[in-house]
Design an enzyme around this catalytic site. Sequence first.
Site, PDB file in Angstrom:
ATOM      1  CB  CYS A   1      -0.928   0.030   1.216  1.00 14.40           C
ATOM      2  SG  CYS A   1      -1.651  -1.570   1.638  1.00 14.40           S
TER       3      CYS A   1
ATOM      4  CB  CYS B   1      -0.487   4.014  -4.149  1.00 18.77           C
ATOM      5  SG  CYS B   1      -0.076   3.065  -5.610  1.00 18.77           S
ATOM      6  CG  HIS B   2      -2.669   4.516  -0.147  1.00 13.99           C
ATOM      7  ND1 HIS B   2      -3.735   5.281  -0.559  1.00 13.99           N
ATOM      8  CD2 HIS B   2      -2.894   3.275  -0.664  1.00 13.99           C
ATOM      9  CE1 HIS B   2      -4.576   4.539  -1.282  1.00 13.99           C
ATOM     10  NE2 HIS B   2      -4.081   3.322  -1.367  1.00 13.99           N
TER      11      HIS B   2
ATOM     12  CG  MET C   1      -8.309   0.395  -3.779  1.00 11.69           C
ATOM     13  SD  MET C   1      -6.823   0.512  -2.730  1.00 11.69           S
ATOM     14  CE  MET C   1      -7.255  -0.691  -1.481  1.00 11.69           C
TER      15      MET C   1
ATOM     16  CG  HIS D   1       9.435   7.112 -12.107  1.00 14.99           C
ATOM     17  ND1 HIS D   1       9.349   6.592 -10.847  1.00 14.99           N
ATOM     18  CD2 HIS D   1       9.806   6.083 -12.902  1.00 14.99           C
ATOM     19  CE1 HIS D   1       9.653   5.300 -10.876  1.00 14.99           C
ATOM     20  NE2 HIS D   1       9.934   4.970 -12.116  1.00 14.99           N
TER      21      HIS D   1
ATOM     22  CG  HIS E   1       8.435   3.936 -17.200  1.00 20.06           C
ATOM     23  ND1 HIS E   1       9.629   3.352 -17.529  1.00 20.06           N
ATOM     24  CD2 HIS E   1       8.320   3.818 -15.858  1.00 20.06           C
ATOM     25  CE1 HIS E   1      10.212   2.893 -16.424  1.00 20.06           C
ATOM     26  NE2 HIS E   1       9.435   3.171 -15.393  1.00 20.06           N
TER      27      HIS E   1
HETATM   28 FE1  DHE Z   1      12.772   1.010 -11.601  1.00 26.01          FE
HETATM   29  C1  DHE Z   1      15.121   3.114 -13.022  1.00 26.01           C
HETATM   30  C2  DHE Z   1      11.935   3.441  -9.376  1.00 26.01           C
HETATM   31  C3  DHE Z   1      10.157  -0.908 -10.526  1.00 26.01           C
HETATM   32  C4  DHE Z   1      13.820  -1.543 -13.599  1.00 26.01           C
HETATM   33  N1  DHE Z   1      13.369   2.928 -11.299  1.00 26.01           N
HETATM   34  C5  DHE Z   1      14.362   3.610 -11.994  1.00 26.01           C
HETATM   35  C6  DHE Z   1      14.495   4.925 -11.422  1.00 26.01           C
HETATM   36  C7  DHE Z   1      13.607   5.015 -10.387  1.00 26.01           C
HETATM   37  C8  DHE Z   1      12.892   3.758 -10.312  1.00 26.01           C
HETATM   38  C9  DHE Z   1      13.380   6.191  -9.473  1.00 26.01           C
HETATM   39  C10 DHE Z   1      15.465   5.982 -11.899  1.00 26.01           C
HETATM   40  C11 DHE Z   1      16.808   5.789 -11.263  1.00 26.01           C
HETATM   41  C12 DHE Z   1      17.837   6.790 -11.737  1.00 26.01           C
HETATM   42  O1  DHE Z   1      17.915   7.053 -12.943  1.00 26.01           O
HETATM   43  O2  DHE Z   1      18.571   7.341 -10.893  1.00 26.01           O
HETATM   44  N2  DHE Z   1      11.278   1.226 -10.228  1.00 26.01           N
HETATM   45  C13 DHE Z   1      11.122   2.302  -9.416  1.00 26.01           C
HETATM   46  C14 DHE Z   1       9.981   2.105  -8.549  1.00 26.01           C
HETATM   47  O3  DHE Z   1       9.600   2.861  -7.619  1.00 26.01           O
HETATM   48  C15 DHE Z   1       9.261   0.923  -9.028  1.00 26.01           C
HETATM   49  C16 DHE Z   1       8.059   1.432  -9.824  1.00 26.01           C
HETATM   50  C17 DHE Z   1       8.706  -0.040  -7.970  1.00 26.01           C
HETATM   51  C18 DHE Z   1       9.658  -0.480  -6.873  1.00 26.01           C
HETATM   52  O4  DHE Z   1       9.185  -0.904  -5.801  1.00 26.01           O
HETATM   53  O5  DHE Z   1      10.872  -0.391  -7.060  1.00 26.01           O
HETATM   54  C19 DHE Z   1      10.301   0.329  -9.984  1.00 26.01           C
HETATM   55  N3  DHE Z   1      12.100  -0.900 -12.001  1.00 26.01           N
HETATM   56  C20 DHE Z   1      11.029  -1.478 -11.460  1.00 26.01           C
HETATM   57  C21 DHE Z   1      10.852  -2.830 -11.927  1.00 26.01           C
HETATM   58  O6  DHE Z   1       9.941  -3.645 -11.575  1.00 26.01           O
HETATM   59  C22 DHE Z   1      11.885  -3.060 -12.965  1.00 26.01           C
HETATM   60  C23 DHE Z   1      11.190  -3.155 -14.329  1.00 26.01           C
HETATM   61  C24 DHE Z   1      12.707  -4.324 -12.774  1.00 26.01           C
HETATM   62  C25 DHE Z   1      13.666  -4.316 -11.627  1.00 26.01           C
HETATM   63  O7  DHE Z   1      14.830  -4.608 -11.840  1.00 26.01           O
HETATM   64  O8  DHE Z   1      13.245  -3.995 -10.521  1.00 26.01           O
HETATM   65  C26 DHE Z   1      12.688  -1.771 -12.864  1.00 26.01           C
HETATM   66  N4  DHE Z   1      14.201   0.817 -13.054  1.00 26.01           N
HETATM   67  C27 DHE Z   1      14.498  -0.337 -13.708  1.00 26.01           C
HETATM   68  C28 DHE Z   1      15.622  -0.106 -14.587  1.00 26.01           C
HETATM   69  C29 DHE Z   1      15.985   1.240 -14.439  1.00 26.01           C
HETATM   70  C30 DHE Z   1      15.076   1.794 -13.461  1.00 26.01           C
HETATM   71  C31 DHE Z   1      16.246  -1.149 -15.520  1.00 26.01           C
HETATM   72  C32 DHE Z   1      17.128   1.973 -15.146  1.00 26.01           C
HETATM   73  C33 DHE Z   1      16.793   2.220 -16.570  1.00 26.01           C
HETATM   74  C34 DHE Z   1      17.883   2.891 -17.320  1.00 26.01           C
HETATM   75  O9  DHE Z   1      18.001   2.605 -18.531  1.00 26.01           O
HETATM   76  O10 DHE Z   1      18.615   3.687 -16.753  1.00 26.01           O
END
Ligand code: DHE
Length: 585
Positions: A84, A87-88, A125, A364, A407
């Site tokens: 939760c 989002c919250h 939700m 983001h 994204h």
């Molecule tokens: Fe990410 C980048 C946050 C879920 C793979 N992800 C980022 C960034 C943030 C972020 C803030 C930028 C970082 C930076 O540039 O300094 N990601 C989040 C979340 O909050 C979220 C939605 C859920 C969580 O609980 O983390 C989340 N992210 C994921 C995944 O489920 C992904 C697809 C698979 C994984 O490995 O967790 C994922 N995020 C990525 C990747 C990048 C990324 C591969 C960097 C991309 C790039 O090309 O630089």
Amino acid sequence: MNILTIPARRALLSSAAVALALIAQPVVAQEKPKEHADGPAAAYEPSMTTLGQIQVEIPGRREGDPVMSQDEFQRGTKIYFERCAGCHGVLRKGATGKPLTTDITRENGYDYLHSFITYGSPAGMPNWGTSGEMTDEDIDLMARYLLLEPPAPPEFGMAEMMETWKVLVAPEDRPTEQMNDIDLDNLMSVTLRDSGEVALIDGNTYEIRAVINTGYAVHISRISASGRYVFTIGRDALINMIDLWMETPATVAQLKVGSEARSIETSKFKGWEDKLAVAGSYWPPQYVIMDGNTLEPKKIVSTRGNIYDEQSYHPEPRVASIVASHYNPEFIINVKETGKILLVDYTDLKNLKTIEIEAERFLHDGGFDSTKRYFLVAANARGKIAVVDTKEDKLTALIETGGATPHPGRGANFVHPELGPVWATSHLGDESVALIGTDPEGHPDQAWKTVQTFEALGGGSLFIKTHPNSDNLYVDAPLNPDAETSASVAVFKISDMKAGEDPEYTVLPIGEWAGIAEGQPRVVQPEFNKQGTEVWFSVWNAKDKESAIVVVDDKTLELKQVIKDPRLITPTGKFNVFNTRGDVY
Ligand code: DHE
């Protein structure tokens, strides 16, 4: 399925069929509550899993509070943080989801909360009960839990950080020259998400040169300006600094900067290469500047403050993406809930100068334009891209992409044959790709506008990529609910693009090429090799199933290599040393 060329608007899956699970944002209007997805898609909204492990006390009981044992409260906290809080908010003050503070929950009462959790809402939700994701017992627990005051997780200041700081190999004991034969610029640092490791894979031979233990559900890798060090950050906010010059690359320093984190970067301005590192946390809401050679924490700055427009206080604005300016000695730090972009001058940490830009809420991910002067970041729940001029240090534009939940990852830069230089993003909430003009000098009419949108495979896209040496634009769709779509990638030929005309695209059946028998692997994050001749895709399966990396020849779009190894557990992000350190994308 073989390679398939499809006229745009005849995608594999009708766009209307895209109802993204757990994208609890109002941008995708829907008639009925969203269905939950399983597997990787369900992991998309921030899940504060590490915070869920923290021991908390029941806040002082007030009259009328439901009775709850300490064990029940602990379990409720775990469920709340994992499912939760994304989002919250950790403190239940609201983020993309509504606030759940006790003045509101007590007013609504147990029955209302119970049915809200069970059935969800059209506003986003999820239907935790009817989807089978939560048991009746857990729903009852959560409806009671929300009537109690939220626990506040502990802060993480200098004292806590210093306790976690380890220099495993002191700078003076490290090699003075590269001790291995790896072509370091073409090395790929690959996230092995569920094993909490990174694999360092040779971009020339496809050989795994090292698998290194990192933080929990490790998230991204960033590379020092010189290309010598890889920095990783786990969701548990553990940073690993890996020295690529060692005979076998290994961790030389570690630091934990909080309980939940997602971003890390290092200083890149001339004269400051490899000098400093910076990491941003989701909890506590802060960033920390560290020594770039040892990770010694130097300065912790809280991001708590007022939301940029309504100027009301937000207690937990999370730090999203961070990039290092090439034009000034500054880190560009994106604060999600307050919608502020901080340009932090790192030359004098005692007298810290910060420019605070009012941008948009829910910042983001993002990347630079091809000149590296402008930084473009998605305010994804607002459907906008904020553009910052990192030379003049000011907001250049706020642009509607026209799609739902942009994204970009770091985005993709290319020269459109008719529209000139553009930066592209795909979208989580629909199938669209948006191109934004980035050349105010040469193409002033197109600059900082969405100049073209067209359709790719389907909604659920996370990443888009090209390379200066490539004529192809690759768009993934890993969170698409259709298995075939989520295992495929759309490729657009850049030189064929025409303004105002939907380009055709080719579908690469990457998942099928991986030849994986079990599970429902999703194809995620295209990443180029240094030369821009090959593009790598992660074929991301469940933890107990086979995953792979598929390498495609960029010229012929044919399969070049499938990398499989029992150690490749849940590969997701891949970071080519040269492209990542130089912001080439
Ligand atoms: Fe990410 C980048 C946050 C879920 C793979 N992800 C980022 C960034 C943030 C972020 C803030 C930028 C970082 C930076 O540039 O300094 N990601 C989040 C979340 O909050 C979220 C939605 C859920 C969580 O609980 O983390 C989340 N992210 C994921 C995944 O489920 C992904 C697809 C698979 C994984 O490995 O967790 C994922 N995020 C990525 C990747 C990048 C990324 C591969 C960097 C991309 C790039 O090309 O630089």
